[in-house]
Write a protein that holds these residues in place. Structure first.
Motif, PDB file in Angstrom:
ATOM      1  N   LYS A   1       1.179  -1.196  -0.051  1.00  0.00           N
ATOM      2  CA  LYS A   1      -0.048  -0.039  -0.055  1.00  0.00           C
ATOM      3  C   LYS A   1       0.973   1.061   0.110  1.00  0.00           C
ATOM      4  O   LYS A   1       1.845   1.523   0.795  1.00  0.00           O
ATOM      5  CB  LYS A   1      -1.067   0.078   1.223  1.00  0.00           C
ATOM      6  N   PHE A   2       0.617   2.016  -1.083  1.00  0.00           N
ATOM      7  CA  PHE A   2       1.665   3.136  -1.086  1.00  0.00           C
ATOM      8  C   PHE A   2       0.605   4.490  -1.095  1.00  0.00           C
ATOM      9  O   PHE A   2      -0.161   4.746  -1.830  1.00  0.00           O
ATOM     10  CB  PHE A   2       2.379   3.169  -2.412  1.00  0.00           C
ATOM     11  N   TRP A   3       1.302   5.442  -0.311  1.00  0.00           N
ATOM     12  CA  TRP A   3       0.695   6.895  -0.143  1.00  0.00           C
ATOM     13  C   TRP A   3       1.893   7.694  -0.778  1.00  0.00           C
ATOM     14  O   TRP A   3       2.931   7.749  -0.100  1.00  0.00           O
ATOM     15  CB  TRP A   3       0.250   7.281   1.219  1.00  0.00           C
ATOM     16  N   ILE A   4       1.717   8.406  -2.155  1.00  0.00           N
ATOM     17  CA  ILE A   4       2.591   9.248  -2.354  1.00  0.00           C
ATOM     18  C   ILE A   4       2.460  10.619  -2.081  1.00  0.00           C
ATOM     19  O   ILE A   4       1.400  11.287  -2.400  1.00  0.00           O
ATOM     20  CB  ILE A   4       2.716   8.959  -4.063  1.00  0.00           C
ATOM     21  N   HIS A   5       3.324  11.274  -1.290  1.00  0.00           N
ATOM     22  CA  HIS A   5       3.165  12.247  -0.663  1.00  0.00           C
ATOM     23  C   HIS A   5       4.099  13.469  -1.198  1.00  0.00           C
ATOM     24  O   HIS A   5       5.141  13.079  -1.754  1.00  0.00           O
ATOM     25  CB  HIS A   5       3.553  12.368   0.989  1.00  0.00           C
ATOM     26  N   ILE A   6       3.433  14.568  -1.490  1.00  0.00           N
ATOM     27  CA  ILE A   6       4.073  15.803  -2.173  1.00  0.00           C
ATOM     28  C   ILE A   6       3.672  17.053  -1.252  1.00  0.00           C
ATOM     29  O   ILE A   6       2.741  16.990  -0.319  1.00  0.00           O
ATOM     30  CB  ILE A   6       3.935  16.024  -3.649  1.00  0.00           C
ATOM     31  N   SER A   7       4.508  18.029  -1.294  1.00  0.00           N
ATOM     32  CA  SER A   7       4.309  19.273  -0.402  1.00  0.00           C
ATOM     33  C   SER A   7       2.918  20.121  -1.346  1.00  0.00           C
ATOM     34  O   SER A   7       2.998  19.767  -2.643  1.00  0.00           O
ATOM     35  CB  SER A   7       5.393  20.149  -0.441  1.00  0.00           C
ATOM     36  N   LYS A   8       2.285  20.921  -0.503  1.00  0.00           N
ATOM     37  CA  LYS A   8       1.382  21.717  -1.384  1.00  0.00           C
ATOM     38  C   LYS A   8       1.856  22.957  -2.399  1.00  0.00           C
ATOM     39  O   LYS A   8       1.311  22.918  -3.355  1.00  0.00           O
ATOM     40  CB  LYS A   8       0.427  22.471  -0.154  1.00  0.00           C
ATOM     41  N   ASP A   9       2.916  23.001  -2.142  1.00  0.00           N
ATOM     42  CA  ASP A   9       3.556  23.810  -3.111  1.00  0.00           C
ATOM     43  C   ASP A   9       4.003  23.125  -4.439  1.00  0.00           C
ATOM     44  O   ASP A   9       3.868  23.556  -5.408  1.00  0.00           O
ATOM     45  CB  ASP A   9       4.885  24.567  -2.591  1.00  0.00           C
ATOM     46  N   GLU A  10       4.704  21.882  -4.253  1.00  0.00           N
ATOM     47  CA  GLU A  10       4.821  21.117  -5.167  1.00  0.00           C
ATOM     48  C   GLU A  10       3.729  20.917  -5.986  1.00  0.00           C
ATOM     49  O   GLU A  10       3.849  20.966  -7.354  1.00  0.00           O
ATOM     50  CB  GLU A  10       5.715  19.786  -4.732  1.00  0.00           C
ATOM     51  N   GLN A  11       2.537  20.658  -5.471  1.00  0.00           N
ATOM     52  CA  GLN A  11       1.348  20.120  -6.080  1.00  0.00           C
ATOM     53  C   GLN A  11       0.833  21.552  -7.036  1.00  0.00           C
ATOM     54  O   GLN A  11       0.663  21.331  -8.275  1.00  0.00           O
ATOM     55  CB  GLN A  11       0.154  19.876  -5.289  1.00  0.00           C
ATOM     56  N   LEU A  12       1.236  22.720  -6.636  1.00  0.00           N
ATOM     57  CA  LEU A  12       0.691  24.027  -7.330  1.00  0.00           C
ATOM     58  C   LEU A  12       1.425  23.984  -8.560  1.00  0.00           C
ATOM     59  O   LEU A  12       0.970  24.350  -9.584  1.00  0.00           O
ATOM     60  CB  LEU A  12       0.945  25.156  -6.410  1.00  0.00           C
ATOM     61  N   GLN A  13       2.955  23.814  -8.349  1.00  0.00           N
ATOM     62  CA  GLN A  13       3.615  23.839  -9.485  1.00  0.00           C
ATOM     63  C   GLN A  13       3.369  22.858 -10.672  1.00  0.00           C
ATOM     64  O   GLN A  13       3.554  22.992 -11.732  1.00  0.00           O
ATOM     65  CB  GLN A  13       5.409  23.551  -9.176  1.00  0.00           C
TER      66      GLN A  13
ATOM     67  N   ASN B   1       8.205  14.659  -3.994  1.00  0.00           N
ATOM     68  CA  ASN B   1       8.547  15.825  -4.448  1.00  0.00           C
ATOM     69  C   ASN B   1       9.541  15.514  -5.890  1.00  0.00           C
ATOM     70  O   ASN B   1       9.503  16.393  -6.648  1.00  0.00           O
ATOM     71  CB  ASN B   1       9.084  17.120  -3.466  1.00  0.00           C
ATOM     72  N   ASP B   2      10.296  14.743  -5.508  1.00  0.00           N
ATOM     73  CA  ASP B   2      11.277  14.228  -6.652  1.00  0.00           C
ATOM     74  C   ASP B   2      10.740  12.938  -7.310  1.00  0.00           C
ATOM     75  O   ASP B   2      10.739  11.906  -6.628  1.00  0.00           O
ATOM     76  CB  ASP B   2      12.726  13.895  -6.101  1.00  0.00           C
ATOM     77  N   LYS B   3      10.291  12.902  -8.415  1.00  0.00           N
ATOM     78  CA  LYS B   3       9.318  11.926  -9.050  1.00  0.00           C
ATOM     79  C   LYS B   3      10.364  10.701  -9.221  1.00  0.00           C
ATOM     80  O   LYS B   3      10.192   9.419  -8.753  1.00  0.00           O
ATOM     81  CB  LYS B   3       8.977  12.295 -10.455  1.00  0.00           C
ATOM     82  N   PRO B   4      11.734  10.853  -9.698  1.00  0.00           N
ATOM     83  CA  PRO B   4      12.622   9.638  -9.730  1.00  0.00           C
ATOM     84  C   PRO B   4      12.807   8.919  -8.412  1.00  0.00           C
ATOM     85  O   PRO B   4      12.792   7.838  -8.227  1.00  0.00           O
ATOM     86  CB  PRO B   4      13.954  10.099 -10.318  1.00  0.00           C
ATOM     87  N   TYR B   5      13.050   9.839  -7.444  1.00  0.00           N
ATOM     88  CA  TYR B   5      13.184   9.111  -6.237  1.00  0.00           C
ATOM     89  C   TYR B   5      11.944   8.300  -5.674  1.00  0.00           C
ATOM     90  O   TYR B   5      12.096   7.307  -5.202  1.00  0.00           O
ATOM     91  CB  TYR B   5      13.538  10.413  -5.133  1.00  0.00           C
TER      92      TYR B   5
END
Lengths: 494, 494
Positions: free
Chosen positions: A405-417, A470-474
């Protein structure tokens, strides 16, 4: 327990005809009322071989309108059933809302037989009874009326009835009928029956014990029980319900959540990425074949914020696996067949067979995420979903499935970009809609829901993996690595 | 045929990237357009083992939005598949309207393999090709865009590609992969391929042959073919269609119909009825078990006028059969999942396995009866339904199913009396609705439709039995007797 059912209760033919006429009409009325309701009726008919289960089922079908009733039997198992968790066979036969499902042969058949044949020990039996309890609770919580009828006759009567049956069988031998040998087994069967009844009796789905020596008495009694339960169901459904107040959301407030523990600064240089991608994809390809050979299924759930990179991460997984081995399942709005069942039904129906991977792009967690935040589910519904989900996942892992089960987390700023980039790039414009912007405004409500989801459903068998996105490759390498590590561990221990 | 595909067509990486960008965007646009359309896209990817089918499928998945595409493979067959007519496995995987289904492995795999292994003779092969043709025509008539891609490489290239694959296989042996031995088989494979292509090429579902030695060339060419076919499909769907004028109805006029040949004066005295009922029910019970033992399935269709006594006749049949052996299927309005497929899909999905009886209370004949009379189907749709139904039933009987089709006929006066009786009797009131009265007004239109239905679909393998229904006991015995006679004949010859 069964002594009270050996007293020779009877209804004379004349009286039966009268009772039947009135009962039949009421049953029909109740059935038509049901057709417009948003819950199903589930009738389980159980008891030893030869007590008259089939005759009762025939009678119920005769009394009611065959439109809207389906009788389900489970006596020959297909390999499609056997290569999935045990309850899959029942899930796929559950009646839709407004309908009646009669189970002649049910989730009670296997444990009774297994105990009688000593294929199951006391501990497994207790565990299995717990599963039945959860299963039935899940159905009745969803509104289903569950009616369980246990038919009983004395040893003497059973012997007589089986004798008559054996006579028929001698004339017309049937492949499937084992010789009815109750000598020495009757007592043991009753012991097991008693255990089974006691451990699965509950207020929402109680057992009804019926003396079955006289057909008239059995059928009228069963019919009246079915009628009463259906009428009670209709009353319950018409009564105003009180939802639990949704207190938890308030009380969590602005506290840190589990997502704050994810280090979003992690990244991977391009060269490392390429190298690791190739390495883990090769490894995953091998492991997928190994899982196939060991007949272990893999169920992977991908959840994450909008624009977290779910789709592209999934493609890195599917890109490694032979298309013969996996199926990717995406979820749009439920179809009307899906809406007519418990919300878990549409996930059960998608499960692949042993040896295959099922990848869920969004999943049953929608219940405690979007459905919760958008009020598509009532607080009562999404709160009980945690337990239901844990049960479901437990059945998967008990069956031998490997669960991720994966939750992929990003920051709110990253989502905006990313949203802004999507609006510019032509082949990505389809990926951004008004809904995405609306969801974004509810970021905090989602944070709270995610926090609670992870804490309530990260079990030992089925832990969540939070991915730093936030870093897709990572992120992609994290996911591939988790796949490989989890599968290696699970397959090695075989 | 294949020589033109061994000329070394290539696309360089730089050019590929450019082409890919433009192609991908157009594919996505076309796919989003498709999502709102009422037809599916079916992509068949075929060719010898090792030509790169899997890579192309991966690429198509990568280029398009995975939401709305499903890849289907058919390499391991379940017993549920094998105990039903061959095409059942494909029917159940057909994409819904607005979606794309990729078939990697398809209805072309089996005949090619069977011919190569000499498990199929030339005659069977020709017959099978005809079935493919009908199947694809049925889909494209229903609006589906069928795209068939055949990949080819020269013997030399194939040997090289297989060599590389064998290298991988030696390192990671897989249970399912047979050693790729093309020595001596390549030529034969091409011969069979050519035959298969030629006999299944049609204007609505043409074959596209693609040289597959260079991945770039193969993927771009296939992508452009898919794009062009999808665009053409969209244009076709947007163009105004002309329906065939419904001339036949007029031309039949007030001529006698096949129903006039039914002698409605027949009846059965009560005592005879009781005796014969018991006799035929006993016989049917035996035969049902015999069919089970011989693994023959029975498919029975019950049609008839409103109030003709279908329900009660069916109950006399089901009353004779062990509930483990039959399933009764009734049809309400189609669900939205059903509406999203060819109209035969919802009947295919209900077929029981070998050895069981499936009883249809109303059936696929609705298309040429109520749907025709009420204009739910266009003249084009119901007119082509005769052929589609005959094909479907042929597949059932070819598979070994025993097919029974009953039309229960009553006079218009008899119907009136029964309607009136229903309005009085409390437990029958639910059986009479406004619709019944409305349908009654269209008696003549129905007569014409029934006449045509019987003449067009009473085939040697699947004849209609017209039941004289004014006397219910007589009708029931006729049905039971036909069941017994037909099953006896079919089972005796085994």
């Amino acid at each position: 327990m069964f002594e009270t059912l050996e007293v020779g209760k009877k209804i004379k033919n004349g009286e039966f005809k009268e009772l039947q006429l009135a009962l039949r009409q009421k049953l029909l009325e109740t059935q038509f009322d049901l057709a417009g309701r948003d819950y199903p009726v589930i009738i389980v008919v159980a008891g030893l071989d030869g007590v008259g289960k089939g005759s009762l089922v025939y009678r119920l079908n005769e009394w009611m309108d065959p439109r809207g009733i389906e009788t389900n039997t489970f006596w020959e198992h297909s390999d499609e059933e056997e290569s999935r968790p045990f309850f899959w066979r029942f899930w796929r036969k559950l009646p839709a809302r407004g309908n009646i499902g009669i189970f002649l042969g049910s989730w009670y058949t296997m444990p009774a037989q297994a105990m009688l044949n000593k294929d199951m020990d006391q501990e497994e039996f207790a565990l299995y009874c717990k599963q039945i309890e959860s299963f039935e609770r899940m159905l009745s919580d969803d509104g289903a009326v569950v009616i369980k009828l246990w038919l009983h006759v004395s040893r003497k009567v059973l012997r007589k009835q089986l004798g008559e049956k054996m006579q028929v069988l001698r004339e017309f031998p049937r492949a499937i009928d084992q010789p009815y040998d109750i000598s020495g087994k009757y007592k043991k069967s009753l012991e097991i029956s008693e255990q089974l009844i006691l451990s699965t009796d509950s207020s929402r789905s109680p057992w009804h014990l019926i003396e079955s020596a006289d057909d008239n008495y059995r059928d009228i009694t069963a019919g009246e029980l079915v009628l009463a339960a259906m009428q009670a169901g209709a009353r319950r459904a018409s009564a105003p319900t009180e939802d639990f107040p949704d207190e938890q959301e308030e009380s969590i407030g602005q506290q840190p959540t589990v997502l704050d523990s994810v280090d979003l600064s992690r990244s991977l240089p391009k060269d490392d990425y390429k190298q690791q991608l190739a390495r883990y994809q090769d490894k995953l390809q091998e492991l997928a074949w190994q899982a196939y050979q060991e007949r272990r299924s893999v169920v992977a759930v991908f959840e994450g914020w909008d624009a977290a990179g779910k789709g592209s991460a999934i493609r890195r997984v599917t890109g490694a696996i032979d298309p013969r081995l996996y199926r990717l399942v995406q979820f749009a709005a439920p179809t009307d067949e899906e809406k007519a069942h418990h919300y878990l039904w549409r996930f059960w129906r998608q499960l692949e067979r042993d040896g295959r991977l099922t990848l869920f792009d969004r999943s049953w967690y929608g219940r405690v995420l979007v459905e919760r935040v958008e009020n598509f589910a009532t607080p009562d519904e999404w709160q009980r979903a945690y337990g239901e989900i844990n049960q479901f996942e437990q059945q998967l892992t008990d069956h031998g499935s490997i669960l991720l089960k994966f939750w992929i987390h990003i920051s709110k700023d990253e989502q905006l970009q990313r949203f802004q980039a999507r609006e510019v790039e032509p082949h990505k414009q389809h990926k951004i809609t008004e809904d995405d912007w609306r969801n974004r405004e509810k970021w905090h409500a989602y944070e709270l829901s995610i926090d609670q989801m992870v804490s309530r459903t990260s079990t030992r068998h089925a832990p969540w993996t939070l991915i730093s996105g936030n870093d897709k490759p990572y992120a992609r390498i994290q996911i591939l690595k988790t796949f490989c590590d989890t599968m290696s561990d699970a397959l090695d221990t075989d």
